[in-house]
Write a protein that holds these residues in place. Sequence first.
Motif, PDB file in Angstrom:
ATOM      1  N   LEU A 195     -21.626  18.194  -2.990  1.00 45.53           N
ATOM      2  CA  LEU A 195     -21.195  17.777  -2.008  1.00 45.53           C
ATOM      3  C   LEU A 195     -20.472  16.576  -1.965  1.00 45.53           C
ATOM      4  N   GLU A 196     -21.191  15.712  -2.853  1.00 40.58           N
ATOM      5  CA  GLU A 196     -20.523  14.243  -3.141  1.00 40.58           C
ATOM      6  C   GLU A 196     -19.077  14.216  -3.718  1.00 40.58           C
ATOM      7  N   THR A 197     -18.964  15.302  -4.603  1.00 44.87           N
ATOM      8  CA  THR A 197     -17.660  15.235  -5.341  1.00 44.87           C
ATOM      9  C   THR A 197     -16.595  15.988  -4.346  1.00 44.87           C
ATOM     10  N   ALA A 198     -17.026  16.825  -3.533  1.00 48.10           N
ATOM     11  CA  ALA A 198     -16.178  17.609  -2.554  1.00 48.10           C
ATOM     12  C   ALA A 198     -15.765  16.412  -1.457  1.00 48.10           C
ATOM     13  N   LEU A 199     -16.631  15.615  -0.874  1.00 49.41           N
ATOM     14  CA  LEU A 199     -16.189  14.628  -0.004  1.00 49.41           C
ATOM     15  C   LEU A 199     -15.203  13.711  -0.611  1.00 49.41           C
ATOM     16  N   ASP A 200     -15.834  13.380  -2.046  1.00 52.47           N
ATOM     17  CA  ASP A 200     -15.054  12.322  -2.530  1.00 52.47           C
ATOM     18  C   ASP A 200     -13.352  12.804  -2.765  1.00 52.47           C
ATOM     19  N   ARG A 201     -13.247  14.121  -2.777  1.00 53.22           N
ATOM     20  CA  ARG A 201     -11.912  14.465  -3.086  1.00 53.22           C
ATOM     21  C   ARG A 201     -11.019  14.334  -1.805  1.00 53.22           C
ATOM     22  N   ALA A 202     -11.595  14.492  -0.581  1.00 50.91           N
ATOM     23  CA  ALA A 202     -11.019  14.407   0.415  1.00 50.91           C
ATOM     24  C   ALA A 202     -10.628  12.833   0.886  1.00 50.91           C
ATOM     25  N   LEU A 203     -12.002  12.253   0.654  1.00 47.91           N
ATOM     26  CA  LEU A 203     -11.670  10.747   0.935  1.00 47.91           C
ATOM     27  C   LEU A 203     -10.648  10.128   0.045  1.00 47.91           C
ATOM     28  N   SER A 204     -10.772  10.441  -1.173  1.00 49.17           N
ATOM     29  CA  SER A 204      -9.891   9.363  -2.012  1.00 49.17           C
ATOM     30  C   SER A 204      -8.443   9.950  -1.779  1.00 49.17           C
ATOM     31  N   ALA A 205      -8.151  11.241  -1.281  1.00 46.61           N
ATOM     32  CA  ALA A 205      -6.707  11.707  -0.970  1.00 46.61           C
ATOM     33  C   ALA A 205      -6.421  10.786   0.378  1.00 46.61           C
ATOM     34  N   LEU A 206      -7.224  10.760   1.323  1.00 47.19           N
ATOM     35  CA  LEU A 206      -6.893   9.935   2.302  1.00 47.19           C
ATOM     36  C   LEU A 206      -6.658   8.251   2.218  1.00 47.19           C
ATOM     37  N   GLU A 207      -7.430   7.802   1.141  1.00 48.83           N
ATOM     38  CA  GLU A 207      -7.393   6.581   0.962  1.00 48.83           C
ATOM     39  C   GLU A 207      -6.040   6.316  -0.172  1.00 48.83           C
ATOM     40  N   GLY A 208      -5.589   7.302  -0.739  1.00 50.22           N
ATOM     41  CA  GLY A 208      -4.449   7.302  -1.615  1.00 50.22           C
ATOM     42  C   GLY A 208      -3.271   7.114  -0.538  1.00 50.22           C
ATOM     43  N   VAL A 209      -3.372   7.628   0.525  1.00 52.54           N
ATOM     44  CA  VAL A 209      -2.362   7.544   1.531  1.00 52.54           C
ATOM     45  C   VAL A 209      -2.089   6.141   1.948  1.00 52.54           C
ATOM     46  N   LEU A 210      -3.004   5.367   2.187  1.00 53.09           N
ATOM     47  CA  LEU A 210      -2.975   3.905   2.673  1.00 53.09           C
ATOM     48  C   LEU A 210      -2.382   3.269   1.594  1.00 53.09           C
ATOM     49  N   VAL A 211      -2.914   3.690   0.133  1.00 50.16           N
ATOM     50  CA  VAL A 211      -2.367   2.722  -0.820  1.00 50.16           C
ATOM     51  C   VAL A 211      -1.062   2.816  -1.092  1.00 50.16           C
ATOM     52  N   SER A 212      -0.393   4.292  -1.200  1.00 49.58           N
ATOM     53  CA  SER A 212       0.813   4.433  -1.351  1.00 49.58           C
ATOM     54  C   SER A 212       1.828   3.910  -0.171  1.00 49.58           C
ATOM     55  N   SER A 213       1.309   4.058   0.872  1.00 51.21           N
ATOM     56  CA  SER A 213       1.949   3.650   2.173  1.00 51.21           C
ATOM     57  C   SER A 213       2.375   1.979   1.971  1.00 51.21           C
ATOM     58  N   ASP A 214       1.255   1.510   1.515  1.00 47.33           N
ATOM     59  CA  ASP A 214       1.387  -0.128   1.299  1.00 47.33           C
ATOM     60  C   ASP A 214       2.595  -0.329   0.296  1.00 47.33           C
ATOM     61  N   ALA A 215       2.513   0.412  -0.793  1.00 49.58           N
ATOM     62  CA  ALA A 215       3.728   0.004  -1.935  1.00 49.58           C
ATOM     63  C   ALA A 215       4.930   0.298  -1.360  1.00 49.58           C
ATOM     64  N   ALA A 216       5.262   1.521  -0.490  1.00 47.14           N
ATOM     65  CA  ALA A 216       6.616   2.045   0.002  1.00 47.14           C
ATOM     66  C   ALA A 216       7.223   1.314   1.046  1.00 47.14           C
ATOM     67  N   ALA A 217       6.591   0.645   1.933  1.00 48.38           N
ATOM     68  CA  ALA A 217       7.117   0.307   3.377  1.00 48.38           C
ATOM     69  C   ALA A 217       6.984  -1.168   3.614  1.00 48.38           C
ATOM     70  N   VAL A 218       7.847  -1.697   4.197  1.00 50.97           N
ATOM     71  CA  VAL A 218       7.933  -2.967   4.737  1.00 50.97           C
ATOM     72  C   VAL A 218       7.186  -3.342   5.758  1.00 50.97           C
ATOM     73  N   SER A 219       7.624  -2.760   7.024  1.00 50.85           N
ATOM     74  CA  SER A 219       6.926  -3.187   8.225  1.00 50.85           C
ATOM     75  C   SER A 219       5.910  -2.418   8.287  1.00 50.85           C
ATOM     76  N   ALA A 220       4.896  -2.939   9.474  1.00 46.36           N
ATOM     77  CA  ALA A 220       3.720  -2.221   9.553  1.00 46.36           C
ATOM     78  C   ALA A 220       3.944  -0.847  10.232  1.00 46.36           C
ATOM     79  N   ALA A 221       4.913  -0.959  11.091  1.00 45.21           N
ATOM     80  CA  ALA A 221       5.315   0.251  12.097  1.00 45.21           C
ATOM     81  C   ALA A 221       5.902   1.409  11.063  1.00 45.21           C
ATOM     82  N   ASP A 222       6.577   1.070  10.065  1.00 46.17           N
ATOM     83  CA  ASP A 222       7.050   1.994   9.000  1.00 46.17           C
ATOM     84  C   ASP A 222       5.619   2.580   8.103  1.00 46.17           C
ATOM     85  N   ARG A 223       4.884   1.532   7.823  1.00 46.55           N
ATOM     86  CA  ARG A 223       3.671   1.932   6.822  1.00 46.55           C
ATOM     87  C   ARG A 223       2.624   3.040   7.812  1.00 46.55           C
TER      88      ARG A 223
END
Lengths: 205, 205
Positions: free
Chosen positions: A67-95
């Motif tokens: 269960l922990e491995t499965a939940l980590d896979r979903a959570l890591s993917a979602l958290e990755g979206v936040l990280v990559s949006s941070d690197a890519a965009a300038v304005s908060a709205a674009d992020r």
Amino acid sequence: MTSDTESRPAAARRGRPGYDQAAVLDVAVAAFNEYGYDATSIAVLAERLGISKSAIYHHFSSKDALLETALDRALSALEGVLVSSDAAAVSAADRLELVLRGAVHVLVDELPYVTLLLRVRGNTDVERRALARRRAFDRSVTELVGRARDEGSLRADIDVRVVERLLFGMINSIVEWYRPGGPEDADQLASDVVAVALDGLRQRA
Amino acid sequence: MTSDTESRPAAARRGRPGYDQAAVLDVAVAAFNEYGYDATSIAVLAERLGISKSAIYHHFSSKDALLETALDRALSALEGVLVSSDAAAVSAADRLELVLRGAVHVLVDELPYVTLLLRVRGNTDVERRALARRRAFDRSVTELVGRARDEGSLRADIDVRVVERLLFGMINSIVEWYRPGGPEDADQLASDVVAVALDGLRQRA
């Protein structure tokens, strides 16, 4: 994704031939979603996979570890979206737009894993840790909505916490009807979410 | 709503004093939501209410009849929103806004009943009939989205079926976090939904 184990080098596999760790996880997550986590025993999983219980324990020390491995896979993917949006965009709205689009893609790409995550109710330590990570993700998105509002990109008359809940309520509801291979691909779905949420459905004058 | 039975005329009550039909239904719906429909027996309900099983059967012929009455309450309230929006508004876009606002109010006013409705999976005839009514409601709203688009009020680049699902995915997700008496009242919540869905969060130039 897991059916092409034949093409992988034998050294990368663990356990019985044809069942690497990822394949065991896929079958376990499907069973958890179908019967519920509590109702799914390691014995049931072994029967589904056609392998012994000890072959499963070779990959995962317990059902909780699965269960922990499965939940980590979903959570890591979602958290990755936040990280990559941070690197890519300038304005908060674009992020924010990148985060919404990225979350839709995660949902489509990891549908069974996100479905499992959304059903977690906090009954065990593993579930409570997953809920804490989900809350941290929600807080980060709420902050992003607040920054986009403060920079003047979003309307000022909104409660950022309620809006974050409505946005992810909408996105998460996709797990209830989306089926891979349907007429709507992930890009179109992400655009529909942005159309509803950010631009609004109303035709602009 | 059900705690003021003392003020009702005795002739309006059925069964034991203090437990009219509505009070039995409220307790049953709370138990169905907490433990699940299958796991809740008439004996458990009788214990919760502190009355005999036959006192429950005085009001409802079976557990299925309890479920049917509860689901009908949620569905009738939602269907009523469609009917009253039809009478009140001229354009399809105005009607759609009234339907979204009305649905949020139904959700807040009938929170346990809508929660129960949203968990129905179609395991019995009663559940299948409820799902059929829900689908008919969704079809009516989808048609309304289509008419609002065709009249030029909504953007043309949307899939009306996906948009209807996203809109009600967002509205239905409110049951997961809304608690009566919280900081957000139903009017504000309805305005937030309209702000997200119809007008869009982005500040207009």
